[in-house]
Design a protein around this motif. Structure first.
Motif, PDB file in Angstrom:
ATOM      1  N   UNK A  71       0.806  -1.226   0.000  1.00 37.04           N
ATOM      2  CA  UNK A  71       0.000   0.000   0.000  1.00 37.04           C
ATOM      3  C   UNK A  71       0.838   1.275   0.000  1.00 37.04           C
ATOM      4  N   UNK A  72       2.122   1.162   0.244  1.00 40.71           N
ATOM      5  CA  UNK A  72       2.905   2.353   0.589  1.00 40.71           C
ATOM      6  C   UNK A  72       3.687   2.937  -0.585  1.00 40.71           C
ATOM      7  N   UNK A  73       3.585   4.243  -0.751  1.00 33.44           N
ATOM      8  CA  UNK A  73       4.217   4.932  -1.870  1.00 33.44           C
ATOM      9  C   UNK A  73       5.736   4.917  -1.852  1.00 33.44           C
ATOM     10  N   UNK A  74       6.353   4.756  -0.678  1.00 33.09           N
ATOM     11  CA  UNK A  74       7.823   4.757  -0.648  1.00 33.09           C
ATOM     12  C   UNK A  74       8.388   3.338  -0.551  1.00 33.09           C
ATOM     13  N   UNK A  75       7.571   2.349  -0.900  1.00 40.73           N
ATOM     14  CA  UNK A  75       8.045   0.958  -0.935  1.00 40.73           C
ATOM     15  C   UNK A  75       9.251   0.850  -1.849  1.00 40.73           C
ATOM     16  N   UNK A  76      10.111  -0.132  -1.516  1.00 38.96           N
ATOM     17  CA  UNK A  76      11.401  -0.195  -2.215  1.00 38.96           C
ATOM     18  C   UNK A  76      11.261  -0.365  -3.714  1.00 38.96           C
ATOM     19  N   UNK A  77      10.226  -1.073  -4.164  1.00 41.86           N
ATOM     20  CA  UNK A  77      10.172  -1.290  -5.612  1.00 41.86           C
ATOM     21  C   UNK A  77       9.572  -0.124  -6.388  1.00 41.86           C
ATOM     22  N   UNK A 107       8.634  14.005  16.199  1.00 41.97           N
ATOM     23  CA  UNK A 107       8.449  12.631  15.721  1.00 41.97           C
ATOM     24  C   UNK A 107       9.426  12.396  14.579  1.00 41.97           C
ATOM     25  N   UNK A 108      10.389  11.510  14.807  1.00 42.69           N
ATOM     26  CA  UNK A 108      11.340  11.167  13.756  1.00 42.69           C
ATOM     27  C   UNK A 108      10.817   9.944  13.019  1.00 42.69           C
ATOM     28  N   UNK A 109      10.329  10.196  11.805  1.00 43.32           N
ATOM     29  CA  UNK A 109       9.748   9.093  11.044  1.00 43.32           C
ATOM     30  C   UNK A 109      10.549   8.842   9.768  1.00 43.32           C
ATOM     31  N   UNK A 110      10.688   7.582   9.432  1.00 42.73           N
ATOM     32  CA  UNK A 110      11.390   7.255   8.203  1.00 42.73           C
ATOM     33  C   UNK A 110      11.085   5.832   7.781  1.00 42.73           C
ATOM     34  N   UNK A 111      11.517   5.494   6.595  1.00 39.50           N
ATOM     35  CA  UNK A 111      11.428   4.112   6.148  1.00 39.50           C
ATOM     36  C   UNK A 111      12.424   3.273   6.935  1.00 39.50           C
ATOM     37  N   UNK A 235      -7.033   4.660   4.443  1.00 37.41           N
ATOM     38  CA  UNK A 235      -6.144   4.193   3.378  1.00 37.41           C
ATOM     39  C   UNK A 235      -6.414   5.091   2.167  1.00 37.41           C
ATOM     40  N   UNK A 236      -5.347   5.530   1.513  1.00 40.99           N
ATOM     41  CA  UNK A 236      -5.478   6.331   0.286  1.00 40.99           C
ATOM     42  C   UNK A 236      -4.563   5.696  -0.750  1.00 40.99           C
ATOM     43  N   UNK A 237      -5.083   5.323  -1.913  1.00 34.03           N
ATOM     44  CA  UNK A 237      -4.224   4.633  -2.876  1.00 34.03           C
ATOM     45  C   UNK A 237      -3.089   5.534  -3.370  1.00 34.03           C
ATOM     46  N   UNK A 238      -1.975   4.916  -3.662  1.00 39.99           N
ATOM     47  CA  UNK A 238      -0.852   5.620  -4.280  1.00 39.99           C
ATOM     48  C   UNK A 238      -0.690   5.035  -5.672  1.00 39.99           C
ATOM     49  N   UNK A 239      -0.566   5.907  -6.656  1.00 39.17           N
ATOM     50  CA  UNK A 239      -0.632   5.434  -8.050  1.00 39.17           C
ATOM     51  C   UNK A 239       0.496   4.493  -8.457  1.00 39.17           C
ATOM     52  N   UNK A 240       1.606   4.510  -7.758  1.00 40.71           N
ATOM     53  CA  UNK A 240       2.712   3.609  -8.136  1.00 40.71           C
ATOM     54  C   UNK A 240       2.836   2.401  -7.209  1.00 40.71           C
ATOM     55  N   UNK A 241       1.696   1.922  -6.729  1.00 44.39           N
ATOM     56  CA  UNK A 241       1.714   0.719  -5.880  1.00 44.39           C
ATOM     57  C   UNK A 241       0.738  -0.316  -6.445  1.00 44.39           C
ATOM     58  N   UNK A 307       8.758  14.246  -1.667  1.00 44.97           N
ATOM     59  CA  UNK A 307       9.416  12.943  -1.840  1.00 44.97           C
ATOM     60  C   UNK A 307       8.960  11.942  -0.786  1.00 44.97           C
ATOM     61  N   UNK A 308       8.209  12.424   0.179  1.00 41.07           N
ATOM     62  CA  UNK A 308       7.732  11.511   1.234  1.00 41.07           C
ATOM     63  C   UNK A 308       6.224  11.335   1.073  1.00 41.07           C
ATOM     64  N   UNK A 309       5.869  10.699  -0.024  1.00 37.25           N
ATOM     65  CA  UNK A 309       4.445  10.532  -0.314  1.00 37.25           C
ATOM     66  C   UNK A 309       4.053   9.065  -0.138  1.00 37.25           C
ATOM     67  N   UNK A 310       3.432   8.788   1.000  1.00 34.89           N
ATOM     68  CA  UNK A 310       2.975   7.420   1.251  1.00 34.89           C
ATOM     69  C   UNK A 310       1.723   7.140   0.428  1.00 34.89           C
ATOM     70  N   UNK A 311       1.009   8.233   0.078  1.00 33.52           N
ATOM     71  CA  UNK A 311      -0.244   8.119  -0.684  1.00 33.52           C
ATOM     72  C   UNK A 311      -0.390   9.349  -1.554  1.00 33.52           C
ATOM     73  N   UNK A 312      -1.333   9.324  -2.495  1.00 30.54           N
ATOM     74  CA  UNK A 312      -1.513  10.431  -3.438  1.00 30.54           C
ATOM     75  C   UNK A 312      -2.193  11.646  -2.777  1.00 30.54           C
ATOM     76  N   UNK A 313      -1.935  12.811  -3.341  1.00 24.07           N
ATOM     77  CA  UNK A 313      -2.606  14.074  -2.963  1.00 24.07           C
ATOM     78  C   UNK A 313      -2.375  14.533  -1.524  1.00 24.07           C
ATOM     79  N   UNK A 314      -1.286  14.092  -0.924  1.00 24.37           N
ATOM     80  CA  UNK A 314      -0.996  14.468   0.463  1.00 24.37           C
ATOM     81  C   UNK A 314      -0.991  15.995   0.617  1.00 24.37           C
ATOM     82  N   UNK A 315      -1.621  16.476   1.686  1.00 24.82           N
ATOM     83  CA  UNK A 315      -1.720  17.928   1.910  1.00 24.82           C
ATOM     84  C   UNK A 315      -0.455  18.489   2.551  1.00 24.82           C
ATOM     85  N   UNK A 316      -0.341  19.805   2.502  1.00 24.54           N
ATOM     86  CA  UNK A 316       0.717  20.557   3.196  1.00 24.54           C
ATOM     87  C   UNK A 316       2.123  20.343   2.641  1.00 24.54           C
TER      88      UNK A 316
END
Ligand code: 5AD
Ligand code: FES
Length: 347
Positions: A71-77, A107-111, A235-241, A307-316
């Motif tokens: 489901x995640x936009x920053x997945x390795x593939x 909050x330190x968040x990362x892959x 859940x929000x779909x990401x176009x490259x998943x 560059x940190x888009x887990x899903x499409x159309x993320x705000x802010x």
């Protein structure tokens, strides 16, 4: 009194629901029931936390990830992502800007990025903690060995977010690649708690293959695990998943679950997430009014936001930290709530 309202009263009193009661609350079309659920959740939230809204400054410090969650936009593939890492100085700059804006939790968040070895990450944690001893540090770097969790805790990390994603093992298998396991996720959550962190679990609302039954298991898991924080968002779909063509979770269902979680667990720290703000322009406000008490504005440098888009159309993604901070203050004031300068610990 109608049946829906009776279920809400039982939920508030007993702090639990049967599967059939959950189904009724999630599927009801009755506006009175929905409003009553929201009202009770807001009342409980006000009795524990008043009208304070805690803010957390989110620093998305790496979008490298060795995992491949479907489901995640920053997945390795996903080869279309431009990968980045923030160095210690860049992270400290985010903290400085955040401190001046009144943030007292970072909050330190990362892959799951192997570049950040225990040595490197603990050095960053120690540096933040020595400069800002009055701030809480929340880590969100996925599944790691218990020893690594312990080292981060000793270095000064206070809290850890690791969404369980789903408490149903079969469902977990449909959201994740074979390499990842439900049992390891559960093991990680247990060790985080044993080490002494304030721990957050959580799940996406409307994720592919989710059912009322799996949601029931999520709620039962939350009830038994007793986390300090619960992160839920649509859940929000990401176009490259692989799940690009799935439907997003809905506002109504997310609000309903926020209220249910508030009633089950009156003291929990419950964010109105960015994903909720993404599916509806007033999503975060509605989340707060449904019982949430935390928002997590972004402190990441604007250059990396896209560059940190887990899903499409993320705000802010185009807004400076200061803009989001003030925007949030105004949004909360409009609905009668107040952003506070506070670590915002679990009560
Ligand atoms: N939609 C909504 N939330 C997502 N997450 C990851 N991908 C998506 C998506 N497509 C959530 C996961 C993860 C958290 C950091 O973000 O639940 O744990
Ligand atoms: Fe980011 Fe409103 S919260 S611009």
């Amino acid at each position: 009194m109608n049946q829906g309202k009776q279920i809400v009263d039982i939920l508030e009193k007993e702090k639990k629901l049967s599967l059939e009661m959950l189904r009724e609350l999630l599927e009801t079309e009755d506006a009175d029931t929905r409003e009553y659920l929201r009202e009770r959740a807001e009342a409980v939230r006000l009795s524990v936390y008043g009208n304070a809204v805690y803010i957390r400054g989110l620093i998305e410090f790496t979008n490298y990830c060795k995992n491949d969650c479907h489901y995640c936009g920053i997945r390795r593939s996903n080869r279309h992502v431009e990968r980045y890492r923030l160095c210690k100085e860049e992270i400290l700059d985010c903290c400085k800007a955040g401190y001046e804006l009144g943030f007292r939790t970072y909050v330190l968040q990362g892959g799951e990025d192997m570049y950040y070895t225990p040595e490197r990450l603990c050095d960053i944690i120690r540096s933040i903690k020595s400069k800002y001893p009055d701030c809480a540090i929340t880590m969100s770097v996925g599944e790691q060995p218990a020893e690594f969790y312990r080292q981060m805790y000793t270095a000064g990390a206070d809290r850890y977010l690791l969404r369980h994603e789903t408490a149903d093992e079969v469902h977990y298998g449909k959201l994740h690649p074979k390499k990842m396991s439900f049992s390891n996720r559960m093991k990680c959550l247990q060790s985080l708690k044993e080490i002494g962190y304030q721990v957050g679990c959580g799940f996406m609302v409307g994720s592919p293959y989710q059912t009322v039954e799996t949601l029931y298991q999520d709620l039962e898991f939350i009830r038994s695990f007793m986390p300090h924080m619960v992160g839920i968002g649509p859940f929000i779909p990401h176009k490259e998943t692989p799940y690009a063509d799935r439907e997003a979770g809905t506002l109504e269902m997310t609000l309903c679950l926020l209220s249910i979680i508030r009633l089950m667990h009156p003291h929990v720290l419950l964010p109105a997430t960015t994903a909720l703000g993404t599916i509806h322009p007033l999503g975060r406000e509605k989340g707060i009014l449904a019982g949430a008490n935390v928002v997590m504005p972004n402190l990441s440098p604007v250059e990396v936001r896209e560059k940190y888009l887990l899903y499409d159309n993320k705000i802010c993604t185009g807004d400076e930290a200061a803009e989001c901070r003030h925007c949030m203050e105004q949004r909360m004031e409009k609905i009668g709530y107040k952003v506070v300068v506070d670590r915002g610990d679990y009560k």
